[in-house]
Design an enzyme around this catalytic site. Structure first.
Site, PDB file in Angstrom:
ATOM      1  N   LYS A 123      -1.851  14.355  11.216  1.00 38.91           N
ATOM      2  CA  LYS A 123      -2.274  12.949  11.299  1.00 38.91           C
ATOM      3  C   LYS A 123      -1.159  12.110  11.913  1.00 38.91           C
ATOM      4  O   LYS A 123      -1.405  11.254  12.766  1.00 38.91           O
ATOM      5  CB  LYS A 123      -2.653  12.407   9.912  1.00 38.91           C
ATOM      6  CG  LYS A 123      -3.105  10.939   9.976  1.00 38.91           C
ATOM      7  CD  LYS A 123      -3.442  10.307   8.646  1.00 38.91           C
ATOM      8  CE  LYS A 123      -3.716   8.819   8.840  1.00 38.91           C
ATOM      9  NZ  LYS A 123      -3.849   8.054   7.590  1.00 38.91           N
ATOM     10  N   GLY A 144      -7.820   5.807   2.077  1.00 45.79           N
ATOM     11  CA  GLY A 144      -8.780   4.875   2.689  1.00 45.79           C
ATOM     12  C   GLY A 144      -9.953   5.591   3.350  1.00 45.79           C
ATOM     13  O   GLY A 144     -10.640   6.404   2.734  1.00 45.79           O
ATOM     14  N   ASP A 154      -9.909   7.805   5.641  1.00 44.41           N
ATOM     15  CA  ASP A 154      -9.568   9.103   6.251  1.00 44.41           C
ATOM     16  C   ASP A 154     -10.665  10.166   6.081  1.00 44.41           C
ATOM     17  O   ASP A 154     -10.906  10.943   7.013  1.00 44.41           O
ATOM     18  CB  ASP A 154      -8.247   9.637   5.695  1.00 44.41           C
ATOM     19  CG  ASP A 154      -7.032   8.964   6.332  1.00 44.41           C
ATOM     20  OD1 ASP A 154      -7.212   8.274   7.355  1.00 44.41           O
ATOM     21  OD2 ASP A 154      -5.922   9.126   5.798  1.00 44.41           O
ATOM     22  N   LYS A 191       0.423   3.755   2.966  1.00 44.88           N
ATOM     23  CA  LYS A 191       1.032   3.306   4.228  1.00 44.88           C
ATOM     24  C   LYS A 191       2.539   3.520   4.162  1.00 44.88           C
ATOM     25  O   LYS A 191       3.137   4.027   5.110  1.00 44.88           O
ATOM     26  CB  LYS A 191       0.790   1.811   4.434  1.00 44.88           C
ATOM     27  CG  LYS A 191      -0.539   1.403   4.989  1.00 44.88           C
ATOM     28  CD  LYS A 191      -0.437  -0.084   5.312  1.00 44.88           C
ATOM     29  CE  LYS A 191      -1.736  -0.703   5.666  1.00 44.88           C
ATOM     30  NZ  LYS A 191      -1.590  -2.167   5.884  1.00 44.88           N
ATOM     31  N   HIS A 229      -3.235   6.042  14.656  1.00 45.95           N
ATOM     32  CA  HIS A 229      -3.015   4.669  15.099  1.00 45.95           C
ATOM     33  C   HIS A 229      -1.631   4.175  14.641  1.00 45.95           C
ATOM     34  O   HIS A 229      -0.917   3.522  15.389  1.00 45.95           O
ATOM     35  CB  HIS A 229      -4.121   3.793  14.523  1.00 45.95           C
ATOM     36  CG  HIS A 229      -4.368   3.997  13.045  1.00 45.95           C
ATOM     37  ND1 HIS A 229      -4.571   5.240  12.485  1.00 45.95           N
ATOM     38  CD2 HIS A 229      -4.374   3.139  12.001  1.00 45.95           C
ATOM     39  CE1 HIS A 229      -4.736   5.133  11.175  1.00 45.95           C
ATOM     40  NE2 HIS A 229      -4.607   3.862  10.855  1.00 45.95           N
ATOM     41  N   ASN A 273       0.854  -1.185   0.000  1.00 51.37           N
ATOM     42  CA  ASN A 273       0.000   0.000   0.000  1.00 51.37           C
ATOM     43  C   ASN A 273       0.901   1.250   0.000  1.00 51.37           C
ATOM     44  O   ASN A 273       1.577   1.525   0.990  1.00 51.37           O
ATOM     45  CB  ASN A 273      -0.903  -0.046   1.253  1.00 51.37           C
ATOM     46  CG  ASN A 273      -1.820   1.146   1.359  1.00 51.37           C
ATOM     47  OD1 ASN A 273      -1.454   2.250   0.987  1.00 51.37           O
ATOM     48  ND2 ASN A 273      -3.007   0.922   1.888  1.00 51.37           N
ATOM     49  N   ASP A 307      -0.914  -4.341   9.752  1.00 48.97           N
ATOM     50  CA  ASP A 307      -2.287  -4.664   9.382  1.00 48.97           C
ATOM     51  C   ASP A 307      -3.172  -3.730  10.187  1.00 48.97           C
ATOM     52  O   ASP A 307      -2.995  -3.568  11.398  1.00 48.97           O
ATOM     53  CB  ASP A 307      -2.627  -6.131   9.647  1.00 48.97           C
ATOM     54  CG  ASP A 307      -3.692  -6.604   8.660  1.00 48.97           C
ATOM     55  OD1 ASP A 307      -3.431  -6.603   7.443  1.00 48.97           O
ATOM     56  OD2 ASP A 307      -4.811  -6.945   9.111  1.00 48.97           O
ATOM     57  N   SER A 308      -4.078  -3.080   9.499  1.00 49.13           N
ATOM     58  CA  SER A 308      -4.838  -2.028  10.167  1.00 49.13           C
ATOM     59  C   SER A 308      -6.272  -2.019   9.668  1.00 49.13           C
ATOM     60  O   SER A 308      -6.609  -2.661   8.670  1.00 49.13           O
ATOM     61  CB  SER A 308      -4.168  -0.667   9.929  1.00 49.13           C
ATOM     62  OG  SER A 308      -3.692  -0.566   8.620  1.00 49.13           O
TER      63      SER A 308
HETATM   64  P1  ITT Z   1      -0.885  -4.178   2.780  1.00 42.56           P
HETATM   65  O1  ITT Z   1      -1.627  -5.414   3.299  1.00 42.56           O
HETATM   66  O2  ITT Z   1      -0.053  -4.459   1.576  1.00 42.56           O
HETATM   67  O3  ITT Z   1      -0.125  -3.485   3.878  1.00 42.56           O
HETATM   68  P2  ITT Z   1      -3.573  -3.061   2.567  1.00 42.56           P
HETATM   69  O4  ITT Z   1      -4.103  -1.739   2.087  1.00 42.56           O
HETATM   70  O5  ITT Z   1      -4.216  -4.299   2.010  1.00 42.56           O
HETATM   71  O6  ITT Z   1      -1.978  -3.091   2.287  1.00 42.56           O
HETATM   72  P3  ITT Z   1      -4.539  -3.844   5.162  1.00 42.56           P
HETATM   73  O7  ITT Z   1      -4.819  -5.218   4.723  1.00 42.56           O
HETATM   74  O8  ITT Z   1      -3.905  -3.609   6.502  1.00 42.56           O
HETATM   75  O9  ITT Z   1      -3.611  -3.072   4.119  1.00 42.56           O
HETATM   76  O10 ITT Z   1      -5.895  -3.030   5.071  1.00 42.56           O
HETATM   77  C1  ITT Z   1      -6.028  -1.857   5.780  1.00 42.56           C
HETATM   78  C2  ITT Z   1      -7.152  -1.037   5.228  1.00 42.56           C
HETATM   79  O11 ITT Z   1      -7.664  -0.254   6.326  1.00 42.56           O
HETATM   80  C3  ITT Z   1      -6.622  -0.043   4.200  1.00 42.56           C
HETATM   81  O12 ITT Z   1      -6.716  -0.523   2.896  1.00 42.56           O
HETATM   82  C4  ITT Z   1      -7.551   1.159   4.448  1.00 42.56           C
HETATM   83  O13 ITT Z   1      -8.752   0.963   3.795  1.00 42.56           O
HETATM   84  C5  ITT Z   1      -7.806   1.075   5.950  1.00 42.56           C
HETATM   85  N1  ITT Z   1      -6.822   1.904   6.669  1.00 42.56           N
HETATM   86  C6  ITT Z   1      -5.749   1.495   7.412  1.00 42.56           C
HETATM   87  N2  ITT Z   1      -5.065   2.539   7.892  1.00 42.56           N
HETATM   88  C7  ITT Z   1      -5.697   3.640   7.443  1.00 42.56           C
HETATM   89  C8  ITT Z   1      -5.464   5.015   7.584  1.00 42.56           C
HETATM   90  O14 ITT Z   1      -4.409   5.492   8.249  1.00 42.56           O
HETATM   91  N3  ITT Z   1      -6.314   5.851   6.988  1.00 42.56           N
HETATM   92  C9  ITT Z   1      -7.378   5.405   6.295  1.00 42.56           C
HETATM   93  N4  ITT Z   1      -7.661   4.121   6.095  1.00 42.56           N
HETATM   94  C10 ITT Z   1      -6.827   3.235   6.666  1.00 42.56           C
END
Ligand code: ITT
Length: 212
Positions: free
Chosen positions: A176, A154, A156, A12, A181, A9, A72-73
């Site tokens: 931010k 995402g 936000d 991120k 988090h 991502n 993972d978030s």
């Molecule tokens: P990786 O697994 O490759 O790290 P991903 O986008 O698939 O990328 P996740 O599986 O952890 O990552 O999904 C986290 C989702 O949660 C992410 O796609 C966003 O939609 C949301 N998210 C996480 N952190 C965020 C943030 O700081 N601001 C807004 N949305 C966030």
């Protein structure tokens, strides 16, 4: 020494680069998973953020033998029993469309007065001789009734952190990064693993130096 951020991502990764600027200035090389050729695709079918973070960190470390940090978030909404949570990226389907995810969340909360939610970020570290471990950061807030702001990524535009009237997407990256988090998880990570990473970096420098 390299620290591979086990994420595909780009948003991120950008935040990690901003948050780890001091460590990078001190000699830690931050590398995104996309810059490392031949990494396997890691299936994120764990049932918790911890499971998935560990899968990503261990998968990247196993493929490279290098230090790997994974994130993972997700956003947990109280009125939805904690959903989308671990499913945040694919809430509206496997195409991982943030606008569709945001629309679905607003529809799920239509008419709902309890809009309490939190972002959670679990970081996992895996490295040579180091059993994988996790730390966590949270940011409490509420979900808006319509998207606001153009920064961030995402969810936000839908999230107002406690103590603010703007969404994460209306705040600057610096604002931010002070309260998010991810920033809180990274501060916990540096407290827990900073000395270990500094020792590993010193060892690597010694190994790589002509006289070492
Ligand atoms: P990786 O697994 O490759 O790290 P991903 O986008 O698939 O990328 P996740 O599986 O952890 O990552 O999904 C986290 C989702 O949660 C992410 O796609 C966003 O939609 C949301 N998210 C996480 N952190 C965020 C943030 O700081 N601001 C807004 N949305 C966030």
């Amino acid at each position: 020494m390299r620290l591979i951020i086990a994420t595909r991502n780009p948003d991120k990764l950008r935040e990690f680069r901003e948050l780890l600027a001091d460590a990078a200035a001190a000699g830690l090389t931050i590398v995104g998973a996309g810059e490392v050729p031949g990494l396997p695709e890691i299936v994120e079918d764990g049932t918790t953020l911890e499971d998935n973070a560990i899968r990503k960190a261990v998968g990247v470390h196993a493929a490279t033998s290098e230090w790997a940090l994974a994130d993972d978030s997700g956003v947990e909404v109280d009125a939805l029993g904690g959903e989308p949570g671990v499913h945040s990226a694919i809430y509206a389907g496997p195409h991982r469309d943030p606008e569709a995810n945001n629309r679905k969340l607003l529809e799920a909360l239509a008419g709902c007065s309890n809009r309490r939610a939190r972002f959670r970020c679990v970081l996992a570290l895996a490295g040579p001789g180091f059993p994988p471990a996790t730390v966590e950061g949270r940011c409490e807030g509420v979900i808006t009734t319509e998207p606001r702001g153009r920064h961030g990524f995402g969810y936000d535009p839908l999230f107002i952190p406690d103590g603010f009237s703007q969404t994460f997407a209306e705040l600057s990256a610096e604002q931010k990064n002070r309260i998010s988090h991810r920033a809180r998880a990274l501060r916990a990570a540096l407290r827990a693993w900073g000395p270990l990473l500094r020792a590993a970096a010193a060892q690597a420098t010694q190994r790589d130096s002509p006289s070492g």
